[in-house]
Design a protein around this motif. Structure first.
Motif: not given
Length: 299
Positions: A36, A154, A186, A296
């Motif tokens: 992130n 995402e 992710h 992340e």
């Protein structure tokens, strides 16, 4: 094809993206990975013309996104599933998009069916959708114009395991038919399952890119010793540094023979000495981004 050349974005003195270059080719899924705050979303926004770059440029099929005529027919984009108009029904969202792009109305029903939104779901207002349903609607929107390029940030957020498996098949089929996919996620195991190429970004800069299999095969050596402190001294003595793993090992960018000989000369007992690729994409990701200040969440 997506071509990114020396893209940079600064906010004041902060370099959100710093000299990023990569290419996504037809027939492939490119996994775009990073913690992130690493610069993934900013890069994708620059590719799609939503954020002006400080330096560098990006093109789709050789043309900047802003100059594409009727871009929805060339590029399907999903950057934020929550950005859809909450007061409209799913069918209304797609119908308006079809009118804007000059697409036949029948494509709306085909798109809804493709992403698994039935007639009941299509009549509901978007504000009543779950996040997973919004993601499906976003994918339907992105693919409505039969584009040859998909840019997805995402897209699996909110999908259940069955939905994630479905999306993997959808993207794989799209690429196998000659399409180009740039996929940020992710969910590392899902990226590992579907991607052909990988681009890993950390601190705004690319830390690794290339063929997935080659990157996983060359991601270093995992070594674990009976005396971890002595191992650190041995590695330092031969000019090597490593990244500690959660199980007490160290990932070293070297070869097994060099490490093994150094340990043997020092009388050090090794408990493990193997290629780091055995840990898959998750291990490689953690190794490459270990120095970032923001981590992340990894599944």
């Amino acid at each position: 094809m997506i071509t990114v050349e020396h893209l940079s974005k600064r906010y004041g003195t902060h370099p959100a993206v710093d000299d990023v270059s990569f290419t996504c080719r037809p027939g492939t899924v490119t996994g775009f990975l990073g913690p992130n705050g690493a610069g993934k979303s900013t890069t994708m926004r620059m590719i799609t013309g939503l954020t002006p770059p400080t330096a560098g440029h990006a093109t789709v099929d050789g043309v900047p996104y802003q100059r594409l005529g009727n871009p929805g027919r060339r590029v399907g984009v999903l950057l934020d599933a929550s950005a859809q108009h909450s007061g409209r029904t799913g069918r209304e969202v797609l119908t308006l998009a079809a009118m804007t792009m000059g697409i036949e109305r029948r494509k709306v029903e085909e798109s809804l069916d493709r992403v698994g939104l039935n007639a009941t779901a299509a009549k509901r207002r978007v504000k009543a959708y779950s996040l997973g349903m919004r993601q499906r609607l976003g994918l339907a929107y992105a693919m409505l114009g039969d584009p040859r390029v998909l840019i997805l940030d995402e897209p699996a957020n909110g999908l259940d395991p069955e939905g994630i498996f479905w999306m993997r098949g959808l993207l794989r089929d799209f690429a196998d038919a000659g399409g180009t996919v740039l996929l940020s996620s992710h969910l590392l195991r899902e990226v590992e399952a579907v991607a052909d190429q990988l681009v890993v970004i950390g601190g705004g800069r690319i830390v690794a890119q290339g063929d997935k299999a080659e990157l996983l095969a060359s991601s270093g050596i995992v070594v674990r010793a009976l005396d971890p402190e002595a191992l650190d001294l041995v590695l330092h003595r031969v000019g090597l540094t490593g990244t500690k793993t959660t199980d007490g090992g160290v990932v070293v960018q070297s070869d097994a023979e060099t490490i093994g000989r150094a340990a043997a000369d020092a009388g050090l007992v090794l408990l493990e000495l193997r290629p780091a690729g055995g840990g898959g994409l998750e291990q490689m990701f953690l190794t490459l981004t270990a120095g970032d200040s923001v981590k992340e969440a990894v599944r």
